[in-house]
Motif scaffolding. Structure first.
Motif, PDB file in Angstrom:
ATOM      1  N   ILE A 112      22.956 -83.445  49.617  1.00 22.80           N
ATOM      2  CA  ILE A 112      22.184 -82.602  48.720  1.00 22.80           C
ATOM      3  C   ILE A 112      23.166 -81.684  48.007  1.00 22.80           C
ATOM      4  CG2 ILE A 112      20.261 -80.972  48.541  1.00 22.80           C
ATOM      5  CD1 ILE A 112      19.200 -82.091  51.145  1.00 22.80           C
ATOM      6  N   ASP A 113      23.830 -82.222  46.993  1.00 25.49           N
ATOM      7  CA  ASP A 113      24.935 -81.543  46.335  1.00 25.49           C
ATOM      8  C   ASP A 113      24.410 -80.785  45.124  1.00 25.49           C
ATOM      9  OD1 ASP A 113      27.397 -80.664  45.621  1.00 25.49           O
ATOM     10  OD2 ASP A 113      28.138 -82.591  44.900  1.00 25.49           O
ATOM     11  N   LEU A 114      23.708 -79.676  45.373  1.00 29.27           N
ATOM     12  CA  LEU A 114      23.143 -78.880  44.305  1.00 29.27           C
ATOM     13  C   LEU A 114      23.765 -77.498  44.322  1.00 29.27           C
ATOM     14  CD1 LEU A 114      19.343 -79.692  44.813  1.00 29.27           C
ATOM     15  CD2 LEU A 114      20.982 -80.930  43.400  1.00 29.27           C
ATOM     16  N   SER A 148      19.177 -93.020  55.388  1.00 32.51           N
ATOM     17  CA  SER A 148      18.718 -91.803  54.727  1.00 32.51           C
ATOM     18  C   SER A 148      19.899 -91.032  54.143  1.00 32.51           C
ATOM     19  CB  SER A 148      17.937 -90.918  55.704  1.00 32.51           C
ATOM     20  OG  SER A 148      18.791 -90.349  56.680  1.00 32.51           O
ATOM     21  N   GLN A 149      21.033 -91.053  54.844  1.00 30.37           N
ATOM     22  CA  GLN A 149      22.229 -90.387  54.338  1.00 30.37           C
ATOM     23  C   GLN A 149      22.718 -91.059  53.056  1.00 30.37           C
ATOM     24  OE1 GLN A 149      22.078 -87.625  56.066  1.00 30.37           O
ATOM     25  NE2 GLN A 149      24.206 -87.589  56.686  1.00 30.37           N
ATOM     26  N   ARG A 154      22.810 -90.084  46.742  1.00 25.51           N
ATOM     27  CA  ARG A 154      22.698 -90.516  45.346  1.00 25.51           C
ATOM     28  C   ARG A 154      21.729 -89.653  44.541  1.00 25.51           C
ATOM     29  NH1 ARG A 154      22.282 -95.728  47.938  1.00 25.51           N
ATOM     30  NH2 ARG A 154      20.031 -95.739  47.530  1.00 25.51           N
ATOM     31  N   TYR A 155      20.967 -88.795  45.192  1.00 18.88           N
ATOM     32  CA  TYR A 155      19.910 -88.080  44.493  1.00 18.88           C
ATOM     33  C   TYR A 155      20.449 -86.897  43.687  1.00 18.88           C
ATOM     34  CZ  TYR A 155      16.627 -90.727  47.393  1.00 18.88           C
ATOM     35  OH  TYR A 155      15.918 -91.731  47.999  1.00 18.88           O
ATOM     36  N   THR A 156      19.903 -86.729  42.504  1.00 19.54           N
ATOM     37  CA  THR A 156      20.243 -85.606  41.639  1.00 19.54           C
ATOM     38  C   THR A 156      19.192 -84.506  41.796  1.00 19.54           C
ATOM     39  OG1 THR A 156      18.915 -86.456  39.800  1.00 19.54           O
ATOM     40  CG2 THR A 156      21.213 -87.224  39.966  1.00 19.54           C
ATOM     41  N   LYS A 157      19.414 -83.410  41.083  1.00 15.87           N
ATOM     42  CA  LYS A 157      18.431 -82.335  41.107  1.00 15.87           C
ATOM     43  C   LYS A 157      17.060 -82.846  40.664  1.00 15.87           C
ATOM     44  CE  LYS A 157      18.026 -79.390  37.758  1.00 15.87           C
ATOM     45  NZ  LYS A 157      18.213 -78.290  36.794  1.00 15.87           N
ATOM     46  N   GLU A 158      17.035 -83.645  39.615  1.00 17.95           N
ATOM     47  CA  GLU A 158      15.757 -84.150  39.115  1.00 17.95           C
ATOM     48  C   GLU A 158      15.088 -85.067  40.139  1.00 17.95           C
ATOM     49  OE1 GLU A 158      14.323 -82.968  36.487  1.00 17.95           O
ATOM     50  OE2 GLU A 158      16.085 -81.687  36.274  1.00 17.95           O
ATOM     51  N   ASP A 159      15.900 -85.840  40.860  1.00 17.17           N
ATOM     52  CA  ASP A 159      15.333 -86.686  41.915  1.00 17.17           C
ATOM     53  C   ASP A 159      14.645 -85.824  42.977  1.00 17.17           C
ATOM     54  OD1 ASP A 159      16.253 -89.091  40.792  1.00 17.17           O
ATOM     55  OD2 ASP A 159      18.199 -88.875  41.764  1.00 17.17           O
ATOM     56  N   TRP A 160      15.346 -84.758  43.433  1.00 14.44           N
ATOM     57  CA  TRP A 160      14.786 -83.910  44.474  1.00 14.44           C
ATOM     58  C   TRP A 160      13.527 -83.194  43.981  1.00 14.44           C
ATOM     59  CZ3 TRP A 160      15.850 -84.925  49.150  1.00 14.44           C
ATOM     60  CH2 TRP A 160      17.131 -85.347  49.533  1.00 14.44           C
ATOM     61  N   LYS A 161      13.518 -82.798  42.719  1.00 17.81           N
ATOM     62  CA  LYS A 161      12.334 -82.150  42.170  1.00 17.81           C
ATOM     63  C   LYS A 161      11.146 -83.116  42.171  1.00 17.81           C
ATOM     64  CE  LYS A 161      12.754 -79.429  38.567  1.00 17.81           C
ATOM     65  NZ  LYS A 161      13.149 -78.901  37.240  1.00 17.81           N
ATOM     66  N   ARG A 162      11.416 -84.363  41.819  1.00 14.90           N
ATOM     67  CA  ARG A 162      10.344 -85.359  41.805  1.00 14.90           C
ATOM     68  C   ARG A 162       9.820 -85.618  43.219  1.00 14.90           C
ATOM     69  NH1 ARG A 162      13.034 -88.956  39.865  1.00 14.90           N
ATOM     70  NH2 ARG A 162      13.438 -90.305  41.668  1.00 14.90           N
ATOM     71  N   ILE A 163      10.742 -85.730  44.169  1.00 15.16           N
ATOM     72  CA  ILE A 163      10.342 -85.974  45.562  1.00 15.16           C
ATOM     73  C   ILE A 163       9.495 -84.817  46.074  1.00 15.16           C
ATOM     74  CG2 ILE A 163      11.229 -86.160  47.929  1.00 15.16           C
ATOM     75  CD1 ILE A 163      13.682 -87.618  46.690  1.00 15.16           C
ATOM     76  N   LYS A 164       9.954 -83.594  45.817  1.00 14.09           N
ATOM     77  CA  LYS A 164       9.211 -82.434  46.302  1.00 14.09           C
ATOM     78  C   LYS A 164       7.843 -82.345  45.638  1.00 14.09           C
ATOM     79  CE  LYS A 164       9.467 -77.476  47.067  1.00 14.09           C
ATOM     80  NZ  LYS A 164       8.168 -77.164  46.438  1.00 14.09           N
ATOM     81  N   ALA A 165       7.784 -82.665  44.348  1.00 15.15           N
ATOM     82  CA  ALA A 165       6.491 -82.617  43.651  1.00 15.15           C
ATOM     83  C   ALA A 165       5.514 -83.612  44.264  1.00 15.15           C
ATOM     84  CB  ALA A 165       6.696 -82.912  42.172  1.00 15.15           C
ATOM     85  N   GLU A 166       6.025 -84.789  44.627  1.00 14.73           N
ATOM     86  CA  GLU A 166       5.156 -85.790  45.255  1.00 14.73           C
ATOM     87  C   GLU A 166       4.648 -85.297  46.610  1.00 14.73           C
ATOM     88  OE1 GLU A 166       6.825 -89.675  45.463  1.00 14.73           O
ATOM     89  OE2 GLU A 166       7.299 -89.766  43.321  1.00 14.73           O
ATOM     90  N   HIS A 199       6.109 -93.178  51.271  1.00  8.51           N
ATOM     91  CA  HIS A 199       7.001 -92.161  50.700  1.00  8.51           C
ATOM     92  C   HIS A 199       8.313 -92.107  51.487  1.00  8.51           C
ATOM     93  CE1 HIS A 199       8.053 -88.276  48.769  1.00  8.51           C
ATOM     94  NE2 HIS A 199       8.580 -87.991  49.947  1.00  8.51           N
ATOM     95  N   ILE A 200       8.206 -92.101  52.799  1.00  9.29           N
ATOM     96  CA  ILE A 200       9.410 -92.102  53.642  1.00  9.29           C
ATOM     97  C   ILE A 200      10.240 -93.345  53.365  1.00  9.29           C
ATOM     98  CG2 ILE A 200      10.246 -92.241  56.034  1.00  9.29           C
ATOM     99  CD1 ILE A 200       7.727 -90.632  56.837  1.00  9.29           C
ATOM    100  N   GLY A 201       9.575 -94.491  53.283  1.00 10.26           N
ATOM    101  CA  GLY A 201      10.287 -95.736  53.030  1.00 10.26           C
ATOM    102  C   GLY A 201      10.928 -95.791  51.663  1.00 10.26           C
ATOM    103  N   THR A 202      10.302 -95.153  50.678  1.00 11.61           N
ATOM    104  CA  THR A 202      10.841 -95.168  49.319  1.00 11.61           C
ATOM    105  C   THR A 202      12.071 -94.294  49.182  1.00 11.61           C
ATOM    106  OG1 THR A 202       8.659 -95.588  48.356  1.00 11.61           O
ATOM    107  CG2 THR A 202      10.332 -94.635  46.897  1.00 11.61           C
ATOM    108  N   TYR A 203      12.042 -93.116  49.796  1.00  8.05           N
ATOM    109  CA  TYR A 203      13.091 -92.137  49.531  1.00  8.05           C
ATOM    110  C   TYR A 203      14.098 -91.955  50.664  1.00  8.05           C
ATOM    111  CZ  TYR A 203      10.284 -90.865  45.493  1.00  8.05           C
ATOM    112  OH  TYR A 203       9.592 -90.888  44.308  1.00  8.05           O
ATOM    113  N   TYR A 204      13.772 -92.355  51.888  1.00  5.26           N
ATOM    114  CA  TYR A 204      14.657 -92.030  53.000  1.00  5.26           C
ATOM    115  C   TYR A 204      15.111 -93.250  53.800  1.00  5.26           C
ATOM    116  CZ  TYR A 204      13.108 -87.362  51.790  1.00  5.26           C
ATOM    117  OH  TYR A 204      12.841 -86.220  51.098  1.00  5.26           O
ATOM    118  N   PHE A 205      14.190 -93.946  54.437  1.00  9.06           N
ATOM    119  CA  PHE A 205      14.579 -95.088  55.266  1.00  9.06           C
ATOM    120  C   PHE A 205      13.347 -95.953  55.502  1.00  9.06           C
ATOM    121  CE2 PHE A 205      13.765 -91.349  57.923  1.00  9.06           C
ATOM    122  CZ  PHE A 205      12.709 -91.786  58.706  1.00  9.06           C
ATOM    123  N   ALA A 206      13.598 -97.188  55.854  1.00 10.47           N
ATOM    124  CA  ALA A 206      12.487 -98.090  56.169  1.00 10.47           C
ATOM    125  C   ALA A 206      11.691 -97.508  57.326  1.00 10.47           C
ATOM    126  CB  ALA A 206      13.028 -99.467  56.530  1.00 10.47           C
TER     127      ALA A 206
END
Length: 253
Positions: A112-114, A148-149, A154-166, A199-206
């Motif tokens: 999480i390199d923000l 998950s690591q 690979r996630y950017t600020k916009e990615d994290w914002k989208r994930i949190k919004a979901e 959601h977990i499978g999409t963004y973190y791990f199977a």
């Protein structure tokens, strides 16, 4: 015996320039001179230098060091008490700074390199690394954790914002289901549980159903997770766990 400025610098771990400066301001005037006019320091000078360096190590400015050494009315204990208070405050500040640096290092390691501004913009007062150490301790050797690591890196600020919004939007809908009195085994709750798993499978791990069942149990057993889900709606953690179990059962998981 007497010693040259170079020898004293070597003994004390200071520079020749520092000793010259101490001489110029009258803080440490060598007791003698050679025939060629070079500074020569005797044992008394070395003892005074030791005291100077002691106070300097504690952070005393040179004018206060001079007062402590030369003013008969100076109270070394009072000065030391004041310096102790300042050092204690500084240590506390440094500890806080160290903790902030460690958190930043952990954030980079977690991917999480923000910037601080971006992190606040995305997460607000919710720290995404709050459970990072525990997560590594629990699941660090698993493929799910490694995956998950890799993804998070690979996630950017916009990615994290989208994930949190979901997540936020999902939480609002689940809270509404609980408020409406829908049962955990009802279709609405199970569908949201399935969405949670995906959601977990999409963004973190199977996240197969067996793993999702384990997560559901943890959301109730771990008071911190329970508090998070219950903050969305009282009783939501238990409701979600039951919905996860019911959803897994209907899919044969």
């Amino acid at each position: 015996m007497s010693y040259s400025v170079g020898q004293v610098a070597g003994f004390a771990g200071v520079t020749v320039r520092t000793l010259h400066h101490y001489d110029e301001i009258g803080l440490l005037v060598p007791g003698g001179r050679s025939h060629a006019g070079h500074r020569r320091y005797d044992d008394a000078d070395l003892e005074r230098l030791q005291r100077i360096l002691f106070y300097r190590e504690l952070g005393f400015p040179l004018d206060e060091v001079a007062a402590l050494l030369d003013d008969p009315d100076a109270d070394p204990r009072a000065h030391l008490r004041r310096r102790h208070e300042l050092l204690t405050a500084r240590i506390d500040k440094l500890r806080k700074m160290a903790a902030a640096v460690e958190q930043a290092m952990e954030a980079r390691r977690m991917g999480i390199d923000l910037t601080p501004e971006e992190r606040f913009e995305v997460f607000g007062d919710k720290d995404p690394e709050q459970y990072a150490e525990e997560a590594e301790r629990r699941w660090g050797g698993t493929e799910a954790y490694a995956e998950s690591q890799r993804r998070a890196a690979r996630y950017t600020k916009e990615d994290w914002k989208r994930i949190k919004a979901e997540v936020d939007e999902w939480g609002q809908r689940y809270a509404a289901v609980v408020a409406a009195g829908e049962p955990p085994a009802g279709e609405a709750a199970m569908d949201l549980a399935e969405e949670h798993r995906r959601h977990i499978g999409t963004y973190y791990f199977a996240c197969p159903y067996e793993m999702h069942r384990c997560l559901g149990e943890m959301y109730v057993a771990d008071e911190r997770f329970k508090a998070f889900y219950d903050s969305l709606r009282p009783g939501l953690a238990e409701h979600l766990k039951d919905a996860i179990l019911a959803n897994a059962a209907r899919h044969g998981g």
